[in-house]
Design an enzyme around this catalytic site. Structure first.
Site, PDB file in Angstrom:
ATOM      1  N   ALA A   9      -0.391  31.365 -20.169  1.00 58.01           N
ATOM      2  CA  ALA A   9       1.000  31.096 -19.740  1.00 58.01           C
ATOM      3  C   ALA A   9       1.079  29.995 -18.682  1.00 58.01           C
ATOM      4  CB  ALA A   9       1.638  32.384 -19.223  1.00 58.01           C
ATOM      5  N   PHE A  13       3.285  26.745 -25.021  1.00 64.47           N
ATOM      6  CA  PHE A  13       4.000  27.870 -25.639  1.00 64.47           C
ATOM      7  C   PHE A  13       4.040  29.085 -24.717  1.00 64.47           C
ATOM      8  CE2 PHE A  13       2.241  26.471 -30.102  1.00 64.47           C
ATOM      9  CZ  PHE A  13       3.017  25.329 -30.043  1.00 64.47           C
ATOM     10  N   TYR A 152     -11.581  24.189 -35.791  1.00 58.59           N
ATOM     11  CA  TYR A 152     -10.290  24.669 -35.269  1.00 58.59           C
ATOM     12  C   TYR A 152      -9.528  25.404 -36.383  1.00 58.59           C
ATOM     13  CZ  TYR A 152      -5.561  24.906 -33.480  1.00 58.59           C
ATOM     14  OH  TYR A 152      -4.327  25.377 -33.084  1.00 58.59           O
ATOM     15  N   PRO A 182       2.851  27.544 -35.865  1.00 58.18           N
ATOM     16  CA  PRO A 182       3.523  26.255 -35.728  1.00 58.18           C
ATOM     17  C   PRO A 182       2.708  25.098 -36.316  1.00 58.18           C
ATOM     18  CG  PRO A 182       3.189  27.353 -33.573  1.00 58.18           C
ATOM     19  CD  PRO A 182       2.277  27.999 -34.585  1.00 58.18           C
ATOM     20  N   GLY A 183       3.423  24.058 -36.650  1.00 58.08           N
ATOM     21  CA  GLY A 183       2.790  22.766 -36.953  1.00 58.08           C
ATOM     22  C   GLY A 183       2.720  21.965 -35.663  1.00 58.08           C
TER      23      GLY A 183
HETATM   24  P1  NDP Z   1      -1.552  24.223 -24.148  1.00 56.43           P
HETATM   25  O1  NDP Z   1      -2.829  23.474 -23.974  1.00 56.43           O
HETATM   26  O2  NDP Z   1      -0.300  23.620 -23.615  1.00 56.43           O
HETATM   27  O3  NDP Z   1      -1.709  25.716 -23.544  1.00 56.43           O
HETATM   28  C1  NDP Z   1      -2.851  26.463 -23.798  1.00 56.43           C
HETATM   29  C2  NDP Z   1      -2.870  27.680 -22.883  1.00 56.43           C
HETATM   30  O4  NDP Z   1      -4.038  28.453 -23.208  1.00 56.43           O
HETATM   31  C3  NDP Z   1      -2.970  27.313 -21.412  1.00 56.43           C
HETATM   32  O5  NDP Z   1      -2.135  28.152 -20.649  1.00 56.43           O
HETATM   33  C4  NDP Z   1      -4.429  27.578 -21.071  1.00 56.43           C
HETATM   34  O6  NDP Z   1      -4.568  28.012 -19.721  1.00 56.43           O
HETATM   35  C5  NDP Z   1      -4.749  28.747 -22.022  1.00 56.43           C
HETATM   36  N1  NDP Z   1      -6.178  28.845 -22.254  1.00 56.43           N
HETATM   37  C6  NDP Z   1      -6.976  27.981 -22.933  1.00 56.43           C
HETATM   38  N2  NDP Z   1      -8.253  28.381 -22.893  1.00 56.43           N
HETATM   39  C7  NDP Z   1      -8.266  29.539 -22.165  1.00 56.43           C
HETATM   40  C8  NDP Z   1      -9.294  30.419 -21.760  1.00 56.43           C
HETATM   41  N3  NDP Z   1     -10.580  30.213 -22.100  1.00 56.43           N
HETATM   42  N4  NDP Z   1      -8.966  31.504 -21.019  1.00 56.43           N
HETATM   43  C9  NDP Z   1      -7.677  31.718 -20.676  1.00 56.43           C
HETATM   44  N5  NDP Z   1      -6.650  30.926 -21.034  1.00 56.43           N
HETATM   45  C10 NDP Z   1      -6.954  29.834 -21.756  1.00 56.43           C
HETATM   46  O7  NDP Z   1      -1.441  24.475 -25.723  1.00 56.43           O
HETATM   47  P2  NDP Z   1      -0.293  25.150 -26.629  1.00 56.43           P
HETATM   48  O8  NDP Z   1       0.715  25.838 -25.804  1.00 56.43           O
HETATM   49  O9  NDP Z   1       0.144  24.127 -27.603  1.00 56.43           O
HETATM   50  O10 NDP Z   1      -1.177  26.198 -27.422  1.00 56.43           O
HETATM   51  C11 NDP Z   1      -0.987  27.596 -27.370  1.00 56.43           C
HETATM   52  C12 NDP Z   1      -1.506  28.211 -28.654  1.00 56.43           C
HETATM   53  O11 NDP Z   1      -0.780  27.703 -29.753  1.00 56.43           O
HETATM   54  C13 NDP Z   1      -2.975  27.936 -28.966  1.00 56.43           C
HETATM   55  O12 NDP Z   1      -3.550  29.105 -29.500  1.00 56.43           O
HETATM   56  C14 NDP Z   1      -2.921  26.826 -30.012  1.00 56.43           C
HETATM   57  O13 NDP Z   1      -4.054  26.829 -30.839  1.00 56.43           O
HETATM   58  C15 NDP Z   1      -1.673  27.217 -30.747  1.00 56.43           C
HETATM   59  N6  NDP Z   1      -1.001  26.159 -31.506  1.00 56.43           N
HETATM   60  C16 NDP Z   1      -0.644  24.983 -30.914  1.00 56.43           C
HETATM   61  C17 NDP Z   1       0.028  24.015 -31.665  1.00 56.43           C
HETATM   62  C18 NDP Z   1       0.427  22.687 -31.108  1.00 56.43           C
HETATM   63  O14 NDP Z   1       0.626  21.749 -31.903  1.00 56.43           O
HETATM   64  N7  NDP Z   1       0.600  22.524 -29.822  1.00 56.43           N
HETATM   65  C19 NDP Z   1       0.404  24.260 -33.058  1.00 56.43           C
HETATM   66  C20 NDP Z   1      -0.043  25.533 -33.567  1.00 56.43           C
HETATM   67  C21 NDP Z   1      -0.684  26.439 -32.810  1.00 56.43           C
HETATM   68  P3  NDP Z   1      -5.690  27.529 -18.692  1.00 56.43           P
HETATM   69  O15 NDP Z   1      -6.150  26.179 -19.092  1.00 56.43           O
HETATM   70  O16 NDP Z   1      -4.988  27.603 -17.370  1.00 56.43           O
HETATM   71  O17 NDP Z   1      -6.750  28.576 -18.827  1.00 56.43           O
HETATM   72  C1  8X3 Z   2      -2.077  23.019 -34.084  1.00 60.62           C
HETATM   73  C2  8X3 Z   2      -1.497  22.340 -35.273  1.00 60.62           C
HETATM   74  O1  8X3 Z   2      -2.087  20.627 -36.994  1.00 60.62           O
HETATM   75  O2  8X3 Z   2      -1.725  19.849 -34.723  1.00 60.62           O
HETATM   76  O3  8X3 Z   2      -2.483  24.299 -34.438  1.00 60.62           O
HETATM   77  O4  8X3 Z   2      -3.740  21.038 -35.305  1.00 60.62           O
HETATM   78  S1  8X3 Z   2      -2.318  20.901 -35.590  1.00 60.62           S
END
Ligand code: NDP
Ligand code: 8X3
Length: 252
Positions: A9, A13, A152, A182-183
């Protein structure tokens, strides 16, 4: 929805979902590794809403850290009835023959094992109360693969299998399990993927309107506010310009 637990958080997202669910006056546990940002989100929410927030700093890759953090949750934030397994990342975009083992391990340890660790520690509370809702963050990469996305995409395919597996296992206890897939969404995701190279990350979203974090918060709120007899299994959301995980309309 009373006691909500959101991983990841501090950004993207997870942060948007935290702000959105705070409007529902819940008790909320928010997690991540970046303590300063986690505290900032907690303070902002507590200033603006009646939601009480507990920030918990830990790395989801480390089971001992997950256990210690989750065991430290005070009674007023329990039992947890909503778990959002959101923490996750992609590292690099290399074909398999050029992939770095440490990148693969970070993705597998965070996106699969971290999600499992947190769920293993929290789900018994839900089983006991026969009530709860888990949302896993999948992706269009749960359904397709793209060049260089190999590991991934494999982790997100695994999330899809785990979402279905959890829904099966928890069915006798009335626990709902949903997935948001999500995409392309503009968060820190691509900045992290490209090791902080913002210019390279920006290129991913150039020439079309990507999703934004609030779009995913909309979906989470929708899923969590359905009546008890209804379980949204999965919501797949792409930018209008994106056909699927692979094909984005020709850039403007
Ligand atoms: P962000 O990089 O903006 O946020 C990722 C969050 O995950 C951060 O709060 C980070 O916190 C936390 N995080 C990462 N690694 C760890 C860890 N080892 N321990 C604890 N917390 C962790 O990415 P998004 O918000 O885009 O991604 C959120 C999710 O959505 C992911 O699972 C991603 O794969 C998925 N997703 C994203 C898409 C996109 O296009 N953006 C599309 C589809 C899915 P911190 O670094 O402080 O630990
Ligand atoms: C994240 C979507 O296609 O940008 O899960 O890797 S993509």
């Amino acid at each position: 929805m009373k006691n909500v637990f959101i991983t990841g958080a501090t950004s993207g997202f997870g942060e948007a979902i935290a702000y959105r669910l705070a409007q529902h006056n819940v008790n909320m546990i928010i997690t991540g590794r970046t303590e300063s940002k986690l505290k900032e989100v907690a303070a902002n929410i507590e200033k603006a809403t009646k939601t009480k927030v507990l920030p918990l700093v830990f790395d989801v890759q480390d089971y001992a850290q997950c256990e210690e953090a989750i065991n430290s949750i005070p009674a007023e934030f329990k039992p947890i009835d909503v778990l959002i397994n959101n923490a996750g990342l992609a590292v690099e975009l290399n074909p398999v023959h050029q992939g770095a083992l440490e990148d693969w391990e970070r993705m597998i340890n965070t996106n699969i094992k971290g999600l499992l660790y947190v769920t293993r520690l929290i789900s018994p509370q839900m089983i006991e109360q026969k009530h709860g809702h888990i949302i896993n963050l999948g992706s269009t990469a749960s359904h397709e693969v793209y060049y260089g996305g190999n590991v991934y995409c494999a982790t997100k395919h695994a999330v899809k299998a785990l979402t279905a597996g959890m829904r099966t296992d928890f069915l006798p206890y009335g626990i709902r399990v949903s997935q948001i897939s999500p995409g392309a969404a503009e968060t820190n995701f691509s900045v992290i993927r490209f090791h902080g190279d913002k210019a390279k990350a920006d290129k991913v979203y150039e020439g079309y309107d990507p999703l934004v974090a609030e779009d995913i918060a909309d979906a989470a709120e929708y899923i969590l506010t359905r009546p008890p007899h209804m379980c949204i299994n999965e919501i797949i959301i792409t930018p209008t310009a994106q056909f699927n995980g692979v094909i984005v309309r020709e850039k403007k």
